[in-house]
Structure formats: structure tokens, C-alpha cells
Design a protein around this motif. Structure first.
Motif, PDB file in Angstrom:
ATOM      1  N   GLY A 106       0.848  -1.435  -0.250  1.00  0.00           N
ATOM      2  CA  GLY A 106       0.271  -0.048   0.114  1.00  0.00           C
ATOM      3  C   GLY A 106       1.245   1.079   0.110  1.00  0.00           C
ATOM      4  N   VAL A 107       1.978   1.444   0.460  1.00  0.00           N
ATOM      5  CA  VAL A 107       2.522   2.158   0.531  1.00  0.00           C
ATOM      6  C   VAL A 107       3.307   2.813  -0.685  1.00  0.00           C
ATOM      7  N   VAL A 108       3.798   1.255  -1.074  1.00  0.00           N
ATOM      8  CA  VAL A 108       4.808   1.800  -1.900  1.00  0.00           C
ATOM      9  C   VAL A 108       3.750   1.946  -2.852  1.00  0.00           C
ATOM     10  N   LEU A 109       2.628   1.906  -3.570  1.00  0.00           N
ATOM     11  CA  LEU A 109       1.752   2.315  -4.676  1.00  0.00           C
ATOM     12  C   LEU A 109       1.280   3.728  -3.758  1.00  0.00           C
ATOM     13  N   LEU A 110       1.657   3.751  -2.822  1.00  0.00           N
ATOM     14  CA  LEU A 110       0.722   5.271  -2.870  1.00  0.00           C
ATOM     15  C   LEU A 110       1.974   6.554  -3.271  1.00  0.00           C
ATOM     16  N   ILE A 111       3.478   5.645  -3.127  1.00  0.00           N
ATOM     17  CA  ILE A 111       4.358   6.696  -3.067  1.00  0.00           C
ATOM     18  C   ILE A 111       4.631   6.958  -4.892  1.00  0.00           C
ATOM     19  N   ILE A 112       4.474   5.514  -5.285  1.00  0.00           N
ATOM     20  CA  ILE A 112       4.489   5.471  -7.380  1.00  0.00           C
ATOM     21  C   ILE A 112       3.203   6.544  -7.493  1.00  0.00           C
TER      22      ILE A 112
END
Length: 228
Positions: A106-112
Motif C-alpha cells: 500500500g505504501v509503495v503504491l501511494l509513493i508511485i
């Protein structure tokens, strides 16, 4: 660190500690490496809708837990005296480890989602080879880019040019607030969009200010509607 925590827990509970099993089950964390790299490859090159990001999160979690269960099963077959079943490992992953992939992916997708497309940027113009000369065309002049393999067509108000590049390469250079992909073979400049009308099958026809009509594929409709 996780292996050391397993050891401390075994000591605290007066239980047995087997480093081979601890290493085996902690392979769960190693799977985040290919998982995160796959997400970056899929999503980083273009702006995605919230719906697609949620779908990506769900699929990432499912894939991670399933691969973990399969990996544990086959590694235990090869290196341990007993094999852990895929079913029981999957059940353990869902009941015990589910929160970790949810948070991490979830954090990775938010950053992307907050990042602009990466790549070699040329934010103002493109140089197109015409014979032995090069013509500089500002991106602000371009109505749309269209694939005409092995080239792309660069359409301006009055003329069109063939450029030796791919749409994917071009997309990395464009401002996602102004340009959006509407089809696997077309990217338009929203500043030159006049109107769009439904084909009643999920697709749309987009009319540009120069009179050209391009098809908006249903696969890109959600991102398009979010941008206009």
C-alpha cells in the motif's frame, strides 16, 4: 532480525528453535523484493486511477501469499524431513501475516501514485528528423501522438510528422497533466480536445479541435474521465 526474534521467542517459551525452519518461514520477507520491483515496472510509467491502484494492491497481496505458500512447500520438500502443505501455509499467511503485505504494498503504491513518470525528460519540445534536417516542435503544439509502426505520428494543427520512437518512450517525456493515453496506439493533448461521445459499447469517440476523431478505448476510459 526475524530469525533472532524467533530464537528469543523460543527461549522465552522454553520451546525448540530450528534455524532451518526459521529461515524458511522468513523467506516471506524476501518476496517483497520482486513484488515491489514488479509494481514499479507496472505502474511507474504512467498515471493510474485509484481503482487500478486498489486492484494492484489486492492482486499483489494475493500473489505474495500464494507464492509464499508454494515456496515453503517446495523448499521444505527439498531441505526438510517433512513438507509443509500449501493449504496450511496459505492459511497461516492469511491469519498471521496479511497486514504486512497490505501495509508495505500500500505504501509503495501511494509513493508511485505521487511520483511523475520517470525517464529522460524533455519537458518543452521534440526534435523530429525530416530528411537530413531536424525540426523542433514544442509539445504545446502537438494535438496527439499516434502509433504508425515502426514510427509514431506527431500531429500538429496543420501538419503531421513521423518520428522514430515508441508511444511508451514518448509518454515518459510528456506532462501527465496535459497528455493522456486514450488507446494503446494513441496519446492526446487534452488542451486540444473538443468533445467526446459514447459508442454505447464502453468505447468513445474523441473529437479534436482540428476535426480529427480518435477512439478512446474502454481500457483507458476511467483515467481519461478522471483527467477531464
Amino acid at each position: 532480525m526475524s530469525v533472532f526474534q524467533d530464537y528469543l521467542q523460543a527461549v522465552r517459551n522454553n520451546g525448540s528453535f530450528y534455524i532451518s525452519e526459521s529461515l524458511l518461514f522468513n523467506s516471506f520477507w524476501l518476496l517483497f523484493i520482486p513484488g515491489i520491483l514488479a509494481l514499479k515496472k507496472i505502474y511507474a510509467s504512467r498515471v493510474s486511477s485509484r481503482f487500478k491502484l486498489i486492484i494492484g494492491l489486492i492482486l499483489s497481496i494475493i500473489a505474495h501469499l500464494v507464492l509464499y505458500a508454494v515456496l515453503i512447500h517446495f523448499l521444505s520438500l527439498l531441505f526438510l524431513t517433512h513438507a509443509y502443505s500449501i493449504h496450511h501455509t496459505l492459511k497461516y499467511g492469511v491469519s498471521t501475516l496479511l497486514i504486512s503485505p497490505f501495509v508495505i504494498y500500500g505504501v509503495v503504491l501511494l509513493i508511485i501514485a505521487k511520483q511523475k513518470p520517470s525517464g529522460k525528460l524533455s519537458p518543452h519540445s521534440i526534435r523530429i528528423k525530416i530528411g537530413s534536417e531536424f525540426k523542433k516542435i514544442s509539445f504545446s503544439e502537438v494535438h496527439y501522438f499516434q502509433s504508425e509502426s515502426p514510427y509514431i505520428r506527431v500531429q500538429t494543427e496543420l501538419k503531421s510528422y513521423l518520428h522514430n520512437a515508441t508511444l511508451k518512450e514518448m509518454e515518459l517525456q510528456l506532462d501527465p497533466k496535459a497528455f493522456i493515453r486514450i488507446h494503446k496506439s494513441a496519446i492526446i493533448n487534452l488542451n486540444y480536445m473538443d468533445s467526446y461521445v459514447s459508442r454505447n459499447n464502453g468505447d468513445y469517440d474523441i473529437k479534436m479541435t482540428n476535426g480529427d476523431v480518435l477512439r478512446l478505448s474502454r481500457n483507458y476510459a476511467a483515467d481519461f474521465k478522471q483527467s477531464v
